[in-house]
Design an enzyme around this catalytic site. Structure first.
Site, mmCIF file in Angstrom:
data_model
loop_
_atom_site.group_PDB
_atom_site.id
_atom_site.type_symbol
_atom_site.label_atom_id
_atom_site.label_comp_id
_atom_site.label_asym_id
_atom_site.label_seq_id
_atom_site.Cartn_x
_atom_site.Cartn_y
_atom_site.Cartn_z
ATOM 1 N N HIS A 88 21.259 -21.716 76.773
ATOM 2 C CA HIS A 88 21.430 -21.083 75.465
ATOM 3 C C HIS A 88 22.079 -22.099 74.528
ATOM 4 C CE1 HIS A 88 22.992 -18.515 72.294
ATOM 5 N NE2 HIS A 88 22.054 -17.653 72.672
ATOM 6 N N GLU A 136 14.431 -20.267 70.441
ATOM 7 C CA GLU A 136 15.554 -19.736 69.674
ATOM 8 C C GLU A 136 16.140 -20.820 68.769
ATOM 9 O OE1 GLU A 136 19.452 -18.126 71.247
ATOM 10 O OE2 GLU A 136 18.200 -16.319 71.205
HETATM 11 O O1 G3P Z 1 20.783 -15.097 72.814
HETATM 12 C C1 G3P Z 1 20.452 -14.400 71.703
HETATM 13 C C2 G3P Z 1 21.126 -14.880 70.513
HETATM 14 O O2 G3P Z 1 21.563 -16.136 70.488
HETATM 15 C C3 G3P Z 1 20.543 -14.408 69.235
HETATM 16 O O3 G3P Z 1 21.620 -13.939 68.556
HETATM 17 O O4 G3P Z 1 22.827 -12.434 67.181
HETATM 18 O O5 G3P Z 1 20.905 -13.698 66.234
HETATM 19 O O6 G3P Z 1 20.480 -11.849 67.843
HETATM 20 P P1 G3P Z 1 21.438 -12.918 67.366
#
Ligand code: G3P
Length: 215
Positions: A88, A136
């Site tokens: 992550h 991500e």
């Molecule tokens: O692991 C999921 C995360 O990093 C995304 O965070 O708060 O943008 O949904 P968020």
């Protein structure tokens, strides 16, 4: 599928993690999709001992031995976790270590969901055959205005086109059914979400809204 990363938010820790995981389980039944809590290592057994299916947020590239303070994959399996998140952006790992950990997890039948913040990194990671790969982009994590779906549709398309044999999920800033619909329409198999659910006044309502994006 929806992975809900509890991170170390207060509302996702200890007994509050149990309550939130039960909400995930309830919504999964109602919406007939997988809703998987991704919890802190210290909370794994608290949840699995109550029959809740959960994943870990990280495991280290170690084996039994003198590794003080690190997270042993075998211990996570013994605590009942079904899988683990890896790399992550809040806990990034060198590529070779990611590959070693995936190998260890495969031997332990611990599934892996591995984060990548760009396509080149993702292509290198999928050579180690994780179960899931999640795109991500860190710049949208925690955003309530923009998301990976609205801000990076072209990159999602590229991930889906170029990443073969591993299911691609997306995460970062997911905060509405519209975000989920866009991601699924672009070919993502699911989402990784955190703040929108874990920090919500009504997490059940929020999760049901997101789950509606899969219909
Ligand atoms: O692991 C999921 C995360 O990093 C995304 O965070 O708060 O943008 O949904 P968020």
């Amino acid at each position: 599928m929806i992975f809900v990363n509890f991170k170390t938010y207060q509302s996702g820790t200890g007994e509050k993690a149990v309550a939130l995981a039960k909400i995930c389980q309830k919504v999964a039944k109602k919406a007939k999709i997988a809703v998987i809590p991704v919890v802190q290592a210290v909370d794994l057994f608290r949840l699995t001992s109550q029959g809740l299916a959960v994943w870990a947020q990280h495991v280290d590239d170690i084996d039994f031995g003198p590794n003080t303070g690190q997270i042993l994959p075998q211990a996570v399996v013994e605590a009942g976790a079904k899988g683990t998140l890896l790399n992550h952006s809040e806990n990034q790992l060198p590529l070779e270590m990611i590959k070693e950990i995936i190998k260890k997890c495969q031997l332990l039948k611990l599934k892996t969901l591995v984060c990548a913040d760009n396509l080149e990194e993702a292509k290198a990671i999928v050579k180690a055959r994780p179960d899931f790969l999640v795109y991500e982009p860190p710049e949208f994590i925690g955003s309530q205005t923009a998301s990976v779906a609205t801000a990076k549709p072209e990159v999602i398309k590229d991930f889906v086109k170029e990443i073969k044999n591993v299911s691609v999920l997306v995460g970062a800033g997911i905060h509405s059914q519209k975000d989920v619909k866009i991601a699924i329409k672009l070919g993502a198999k699911g989402i990784l979400v955190s703040s929108d659910v874990v920090l919500a006044k009504n997490p059940e309502k929020e999760l049901l809204d997101l789950a509606g994006g899969f219909r």
